[in-house]
Design an enzyme around this catalytic site. Sequence first.
Site, PDB file in Angstrom:
ATOM      1  N   ARG A  64     -37.026 -37.162 -15.509  1.00 17.53           N
ATOM      2  CA  ARG A  64     -37.989 -37.784 -14.576  1.00 17.53           C
ATOM      3  C   ARG A  64     -39.123 -36.800 -14.302  1.00 17.53           C
ATOM      4  O   ARG A  64     -38.971 -35.817 -13.553  1.00 17.53           O
ATOM      5  CB  ARG A  64     -37.300 -38.154 -13.265  1.00 17.53           C
ATOM      6  CG  ARG A  64     -38.233 -38.791 -12.250  1.00 17.53           C
ATOM      7  CD  ARG A  64     -38.716 -40.143 -12.646  1.00 17.53           C
ATOM      8  NE  ARG A  64     -37.605 -41.103 -12.740  1.00 17.53           N
ATOM      9  CZ  ARG A  64     -37.748 -42.336 -13.186  1.00 17.53           C
ATOM     10  NH1 ARG A  64     -38.926 -42.755 -13.618  1.00 17.53           N
ATOM     11  NH2 ARG A  64     -36.711 -43.152 -13.234  1.00 17.53           N
ATOM     12  N   ARG A  90     -36.695 -41.234 -25.783  1.00 14.97           N
ATOM     13  CA  ARG A  90     -36.858 -40.266 -24.680  1.00 14.97           C
ATOM     14  C   ARG A  90     -35.495 -39.815 -24.148  1.00 14.97           C
ATOM     15  O   ARG A  90     -35.405 -38.887 -23.379  1.00 14.97           O
ATOM     16  CB  ARG A  90     -37.718 -40.840 -23.563  1.00 14.97           C
ATOM     17  CG  ARG A  90     -37.170 -42.130 -22.939  1.00 14.97           C
ATOM     18  CD  ARG A  90     -38.021 -42.604 -21.777  1.00 14.97           C
ATOM     19  NE  ARG A  90     -37.413 -43.794 -21.176  1.00 14.97           N
ATOM     20  CZ  ARG A  90     -37.674 -44.233 -19.966  1.00 14.97           C
ATOM     21  NH1 ARG A  90     -38.569 -43.586 -19.203  1.00 14.97           N
ATOM     22  NH2 ARG A  90     -37.082 -45.317 -19.482  1.00 14.97           N
ATOM     23  N   HIS A 150     -46.117 -40.833 -21.241  1.00 13.54           N
ATOM     24  CA  HIS A 150     -45.995 -41.300 -19.851  1.00 13.54           C
ATOM     25  C   HIS A 150     -46.171 -40.137 -18.847  1.00 13.54           C
ATOM     26  O   HIS A 150     -45.254 -39.808 -18.083  1.00 13.54           O
ATOM     27  CB  HIS A 150     -44.588 -41.910 -19.722  1.00 13.54           C
ATOM     28  CG  HIS A 150     -44.349 -42.764 -18.527  1.00 13.54           C
ATOM     29  ND1 HIS A 150     -44.390 -42.297 -17.231  1.00 13.54           N
ATOM     30  CD2 HIS A 150     -44.007 -44.075 -18.425  1.00 13.54           C
ATOM     31  CE1 HIS A 150     -44.085 -43.282 -16.399  1.00 13.54           C
ATOM     32  NE2 HIS A 150     -43.860 -44.363 -17.085  1.00 13.54           N
ATOM     33  N   ASP A 194     -49.089 -50.336 -10.398  1.00 12.03           N
ATOM     34  CA  ASP A 194     -48.457 -50.366 -11.725  1.00 12.03           C
ATOM     35  C   ASP A 194     -49.358 -51.237 -12.601  1.00 12.03           C
ATOM     36  O   ASP A 194     -49.231 -52.452 -12.632  1.00 12.03           O
ATOM     37  CB  ASP A 194     -47.050 -50.963 -11.637  1.00 12.03           C
ATOM     38  CG  ASP A 194     -46.238 -50.683 -12.892  1.00 12.03           C
ATOM     39  OD1 ASP A 194     -45.004 -50.933 -12.864  1.00 12.03           O
ATOM     40  OD2 ASP A 194     -46.831 -50.234 -13.892  1.00 12.03           O
ATOM     41  N   GLU A 252     -51.094 -42.649 -18.141  1.00 12.76           N
ATOM     42  CA  GLU A 252     -50.395 -42.717 -19.434  1.00 12.76           C
ATOM     43  C   GLU A 252     -51.314 -43.198 -20.559  1.00 12.76           C
ATOM     44  O   GLU A 252     -51.941 -44.256 -20.434  1.00 12.76           O
ATOM     45  CB  GLU A 252     -49.204 -43.665 -19.316  1.00 12.76           C
ATOM     46  CG  GLU A 252     -48.291 -43.328 -18.149  1.00 12.76           C
ATOM     47  CD  GLU A 252     -47.398 -44.484 -17.764  1.00 12.76           C
ATOM     48  OE1 GLU A 252     -47.029 -45.283 -18.660  1.00 12.76           O
ATOM     49  OE2 GLU A 252     -47.071 -44.615 -16.562  1.00 12.76           O
TER      50      GLU A 252
HETATM   51  O1  TA6 Z   1     -45.406 -46.900 -16.942  1.00  6.29           O
HETATM   52  C1  TA6 Z   1     -45.115 -47.614 -15.769  1.00  6.29           C
HETATM   53  C2  TA6 Z   1     -43.687 -48.105 -15.848  1.00  6.29           C
HETATM   54  O2  TA6 Z   1     -43.533 -49.013 -16.898  1.00  6.29           O
HETATM   55  C3  TA6 Z   1     -43.320 -48.710 -14.507  1.00  6.29           C
HETATM   56  O3  TA6 Z   1     -43.255 -50.127 -14.563  1.00  6.29           O
HETATM   57  C4  TA6 Z   1     -41.972 -48.061 -14.182  1.00  6.29           C
HETATM   58  O4  TA6 Z   1     -40.931 -48.803 -14.752  1.00  6.29           O
HETATM   59  C5  TA6 Z   1     -42.173 -46.702 -14.826  1.00  6.29           C
HETATM   60  O5  TA6 Z   1     -42.780 -47.010 -16.080  1.00  6.29           O
HETATM   61  C6  TA6 Z   1     -40.971 -45.823 -14.918  1.00  6.29           C
HETATM   62  O6  TA6 Z   1     -40.046 -46.354 -15.806  1.00  6.29           O
HETATM   63  P1  TA6 Z   1     -38.633 -45.553 -15.988  1.00  6.29           P
HETATM   64  O7  TA6 Z   1     -37.881 -46.361 -17.009  1.00  6.29           O
HETATM   65  O8  TA6 Z   1     -38.979 -44.184 -16.457  1.00  6.29           O
HETATM   66  O9  TA6 Z   1     -38.002 -45.529 -14.612  1.00  6.29           O
END
Ligand code: TA6
Length: 279
Positions: A64, A90, A150, A194, A252
Amino acid sequence: MNLPASVRLSDPDGSYPVFEIEHPTCAAKVALHGAHVMSWKPTDEEEVLYLSPDAVFKEGKAIRGGIPVCWPWFNAHPADASQPSHGLVRGRFWELLEASEDDAGVTLRFGVSVGIWNAEVTVKAGEELEVALESKNVSEVPIVVSGALHTYLGVSDISQVRVVKLDGCDYLDTVGEPTVRKQKGDVVFDREVDRIYESSSSVLLVDDLSGRTVLVEKSGSPSTVVWNPWVEKCAALGDMPDDGYQKFCCIEAAIANDRAEIVMPGGSHVLMTRISVEE
Ligand code: TA6
């Protein structure tokens, strides 16, 4: 593989290798798991990336923070709900293919192969941070690729942050019922954000509290995703403190699923993001 002088392998229990970079231009950390840049601190600057203090470091779980490599699809799989969100790679260990350095910085190149999917990530850490994700089609048929780099950028206080240069861009607002809207002025944060912007250009993250401006450039990416989970969604994340949302903004370089790239047999596509601190 021999590592250059500025790179040290840290793997205390032999199960989770992390490459620690100490170069005259910057310090950085890159995990073999996910080919995941965890940290980047240009010399004479504060850390640029956000890494959750509750991040989990074990196989199968995406770290994270930093720069997760979401590939070969973005968010939910476009056709198969049983597939993991944000792709296949990932949450697995990659292979280190190259490690080198020069006066400009350190280059680490990683590879992964999952069935027909083959990718390389090249990390160039120096006064700037560049991450390039190359999708390689080694099959006999065209492949469809989407995904994202991301990036979690650290901020002083999300309510004092603006994302500049998306003014006038159409975006898909995915909070609640997905709705197409047009950006008016800077992107500011007073709620969950988002959004998938139709934009191929660079943006600036302006931190009005610290006075720092970060430039996020990109190539091979028709979509810029801006995300902050805000209070409720952050509290639901098991690997982030409840107030973690205040300390990061995701910008991103993405290829949203509806803008997927078709890579022909023997061909490749490169998605790249480059981050730098504006003086
Ligand atoms: O990039 C934005 C997103 O798609 C959000 O909708 C949220 O789900 C975020 O990614 C984080 O996703 P994760 O699977 O890393 O918790």
